[in-house]
Design a protein around this motif. Sequence first.
Motif, PDB file in Angstrom:
ATOM      1  N   SER A  15      43.246  33.409 -25.163  1.00  0.00           N
ATOM      2  CA  SER A  15      44.133  32.832 -24.159  1.00  0.00           C
ATOM      3  C   SER A  15      43.559  32.973 -22.755  1.00  0.00           C
ATOM      4  CB  SER A  15      45.516  33.479 -24.234  1.00  0.00           C
ATOM      5  OG  SER A  15      45.416  34.840 -23.893  1.00  0.00           O
ATOM      6  N   ARG A  16      42.621  33.912 -22.568  1.00  0.00           N
ATOM      7  CA  ARG A  16      42.115  34.157 -21.210  1.00  0.00           C
ATOM      8  C   ARG A  16      40.706  33.601 -20.985  1.00  0.00           C
ATOM      9  NH1 ARG A  16      46.375  34.731 -20.066  1.00  0.00           N
ATOM     10  NH2 ARG A  16      47.622  36.524 -19.441  1.00  0.00           N
ATOM     11  N   ASP A 114      52.784  21.856 -35.462  1.00  0.00           N
ATOM     12  CA  ASP A 114      53.865  22.403 -34.653  1.00  0.00           C
ATOM     13  C   ASP A 114      54.529  21.269 -33.878  1.00  0.00           C
ATOM     14  OD1 ASP A 114      55.491  23.671 -32.928  1.00  0.00           O
ATOM     15  OD2 ASP A 114      53.931  24.761 -31.855  1.00  0.00           O
ATOM     16  N   PHE A 116      56.469  21.140 -31.518  1.00  0.00           N
ATOM     17  CA  PHE A 116      56.653  21.313 -30.076  1.00  0.00           C
ATOM     18  C   PHE A 116      55.367  21.143 -29.299  1.00  0.00           C
ATOM     19  CE2 PHE A 116      60.179  23.669 -31.912  1.00  0.00           C
ATOM     20  CZ  PHE A 116      61.204  22.998 -31.293  1.00  0.00           C
ATOM     21  N   SER A 117      54.243  21.196 -29.985  1.00  0.00           N
ATOM     22  CA  SER A 117      52.991  21.037 -29.260  1.00  0.00           C
ATOM     23  C   SER A 117      52.469  19.637 -29.530  1.00  0.00           C
ATOM     24  CB  SER A 117      52.020  22.124 -29.704  1.00  0.00           C
ATOM     25  OG  SER A 117      50.803  21.595 -30.086  1.00  0.00           O
ATOM     26  N   PRO A 162      53.786  19.790 -22.600  1.00  0.00           N
ATOM     27  CA  PRO A 162      54.223  20.507 -21.392  1.00  0.00           C
ATOM     28  C   PRO A 162      53.074  21.173 -20.645  1.00  0.00           C
ATOM     29  CG  PRO A 162      55.114  21.505 -23.395  1.00  0.00           C
ATOM     30  CD  PRO A 162      54.528  20.205 -23.795  1.00  0.00           C
ATOM     31  N   LEU A 163      51.938  21.360 -21.305  1.00  0.00           N
ATOM     32  CA  LEU A 163      50.810  21.992 -20.623  1.00  0.00           C
ATOM     33  C   LEU A 163      49.983  20.982 -19.842  1.00  0.00           C
ATOM     34  CD1 LEU A 163      49.402  24.459 -23.287  1.00  0.00           C
ATOM     35  CD2 LEU A 163      50.674  24.986 -21.237  1.00  0.00           C
ATOM     36  N   SER A 183      58.924  19.556 -22.481  1.00  0.00           N
ATOM     37  CA  SER A 183      59.064  20.235 -23.767  1.00  0.00           C
ATOM     38  C   SER A 183      59.999  19.455 -24.683  1.00  0.00           C
ATOM     39  CB  SER A 183      59.584  21.654 -23.556  1.00  0.00           C
ATOM     40  OG  SER A 183      60.790  21.601 -22.850  1.00  0.00           O
TER      41      SER A 183
ATOM     42  N   GLN B 124      53.515  32.514 -28.452  1.00  0.00           N
ATOM     43  CA  GLN B 124      53.225  31.214 -27.848  1.00  0.00           C
ATOM     44  C   GLN B 124      53.994  31.029 -26.547  1.00  0.00           C
ATOM     45  OE1 GLN B 124      53.708  28.217 -30.861  1.00  0.00           O
ATOM     46  NE2 GLN B 124      51.544  28.381 -31.363  1.00  0.00           N
ATOM     47  N   THR B 127      52.203  33.039 -23.847  1.00  0.00           N
ATOM     48  CA  THR B 127      50.942  32.479 -23.359  1.00  0.00           C
ATOM     49  C   THR B 127      51.115  31.047 -22.868  1.00  0.00           C
ATOM     50  OG1 THR B 127      50.403  31.851 -25.617  1.00  0.00           O
ATOM     51  CG2 THR B 127      49.465  33.903 -24.818  1.00  0.00           C
ATOM     52  N   GLY B 128      52.363  30.576 -22.827  1.00  0.00           N
ATOM     53  CA  GLY B 128      52.613  29.247 -22.272  1.00  0.00           C
ATOM     54  C   GLY B 128      52.269  28.106 -23.197  1.00  0.00           C
ATOM     55  N   GLN B 129      52.070  28.384 -24.496  1.00  0.00           N
ATOM     56  CA  GLN B 129      51.700  27.321 -25.422  1.00  0.00           C
ATOM     57  C   GLN B 129      52.922  26.576 -25.941  1.00  0.00           C
ATOM     58  OE1 GLN B 129      48.641  27.901 -28.162  1.00  0.00           O
ATOM     59  NE2 GLN B 129      47.436  28.176 -26.327  1.00  0.00           N
ATOM     60  N   ASN B 130      54.057  27.227 -25.865  1.00  0.00           N
ATOM     61  CA  ASN B 130      55.269  26.625 -26.410  1.00  0.00           C
ATOM     62  C   ASN B 130      56.378  26.850 -25.397  1.00  0.00           C
ATOM     63  OD1 ASN B 130      57.465  25.839 -27.852  1.00  0.00           O
ATOM     64  ND2 ASN B 130      56.842  26.855 -29.729  1.00  0.00           N
ATOM     65  N   THR B 131      56.958  25.778 -24.925  1.00  0.00           N
ATOM     66  CA  THR B 131      57.992  25.943 -23.913  1.00  0.00           C
ATOM     67  C   THR B 131      59.351  25.499 -24.428  1.00  0.00           C
ATOM     68  OG1 THR B 131      57.304  23.829 -23.053  1.00  0.00           O
ATOM     69  CG2 THR B 131      56.488  25.745 -21.912  1.00  0.00           C
ATOM     70  N   ALA B 132      59.484  25.401 -25.747  1.00  0.00           N
ATOM     71  CA  ALA B 132      60.771  25.014 -26.319  1.00  0.00           C
ATOM     72  C   ALA B 132      61.792  26.098 -25.978  1.00  0.00           C
ATOM     73  CB  ALA B 132      60.644  24.873 -27.822  1.00  0.00           C
ATOM     74  N   ASN B 134      64.836  26.362 -27.505  1.00  0.00           N
ATOM     75  CA  ASN B 134      65.884  26.514 -28.519  1.00  0.00           C
ATOM     76  C   ASN B 134      65.320  27.226 -29.747  1.00  0.00           C
ATOM     77  OD1 ASN B 134      64.316  24.562 -29.724  1.00  0.00           O
ATOM     78  ND2 ASN B 134      65.656  22.906 -29.050  1.00  0.00           N
TER      79      ASN B 134
END
Lengths: 287, 165
Positions: A15-16, A114, A116-117, A162-163, A183, B124, B127-132, B134
């Motif tokens: 992540s970094r 996923d 959401f992504s 969202p990213l 999102s 997630q 680390t900002g990968q998932n902003t859901a 709910n």
Amino acid sequence: MGLALLSLVLMFADSRFDFLGRVRYYIAIVVTPLHLMADLPSRTSDAFHNFFKTRTDLEDDNLRLQDEMLMLQFKLQKLDHLDAENQRLNELLKATYIIDDVAVRAQLLGESPDPFSKRVIINKGSNEGVFIGQPVIDAHGLMGQVVQVEPLTSWVLLITDPLHATPVQVNRNGLRAIAAGTSDILHQLMLENVSITADIQVGDELVTSGLDQRLPAGYPVGVVSSVKNDPGQSFANIKVTPSAQLDRSRNVLLLFSSAESKAARAAAKIEASGNALQPTPHVEGRQ
Amino acid sequence: MVDISGKSRNIWVIVLSLVFAGVLAIVPIPLWLALWRPDWIALTLIYWVIALPHRIGMVAAWLVGLLVDVLEGTLLGLHAIVLMMSAYIALTLYQRLRMFTPLQQSLTILMLIGAGQLLIFWVQAATGQNTADNLAFVLSSMTSALLWPLVFVCLRFCRRSFNVG
């Protein structure tokens, strides 16, 4: 226990920092066949459809495509003229003209499991020269950019994730803004930090502004679908429907900007000769 | 049933079942259905941990998880640690799990996979990968629990007919 620690370290590093990209790259060689297998049903059904098309269907298709081609050629005639004129005007303004981008066709292999992504995987990878940050478009507009490259495949972050944020410009009046992904589970964009007095209407077309020096200027991003001005808020709530068919397109185009590769080569040359001059990778001709 | 001393037999059945689960996990499905997509890989892995705890343990789960991370493009090590924890719980519970009725097993699976999904969601989000915002991610563990008896029966059939050990 050791493995748990190792995976924590891996997660932190991934992540970094960037260096785990190599690890991913090699593991991907094992995993890519799975993507190809998952794509197999839709490919066989496509092949089936193509094989069993009737003659009348083909004739209809042919007629329709010829019509379409005629219309597009008609538009292209004007475009050639406009392009030349634009370049002449840019030369008058002493700006470098925009070099045409080169596009390479790629096909969608799948999307992120996923929901959401908003990422998709395409069937071109580093073997075909795909690079991180490469813009991806479909026939209707900007889709996203490459975020991860594997030998035979690469992952594309869609503009509605969202990213992701896209620097845009309103086609009608040149107003600049940033269209960020949401999102929301549907594909939708929001214009960020636009004041309630800004001149943006429903139906306005947004194109990339190219100010991020990564996505080329002038590609359609979306159409404003709703503008809500809440007097209590300092910014307007503006929703944008993306132009690209993010959930339907299977054929996408990878853009190789010839200007970019030239700039990269020039940069390498300048660095080699020890000169500190920074070349501008992309000059905007629109403003 | 469990042959402790012998060599491993027909491990390729396990590998093949995991590959099949991997394909099911990424095969494109409509968006509204994607929320309900069961965690096929976790289900398959948990079955093999329960059936052959001396062959498939935490290390195998970790390796599978690493491959899943690359397969799904998630943070490297995330699925690795989650699947390893699921395997750990399954390893400590396997003797009881074998005695459970299908309903009890399903409930345990619901907890196991739900906890895993929650962990993935947390990491997630951090680390900002998932902003859901709910809890829709729990739907997947519900379908997983509902489909567990089916997965169990299918994989048991495979294990018995190929004499995997």
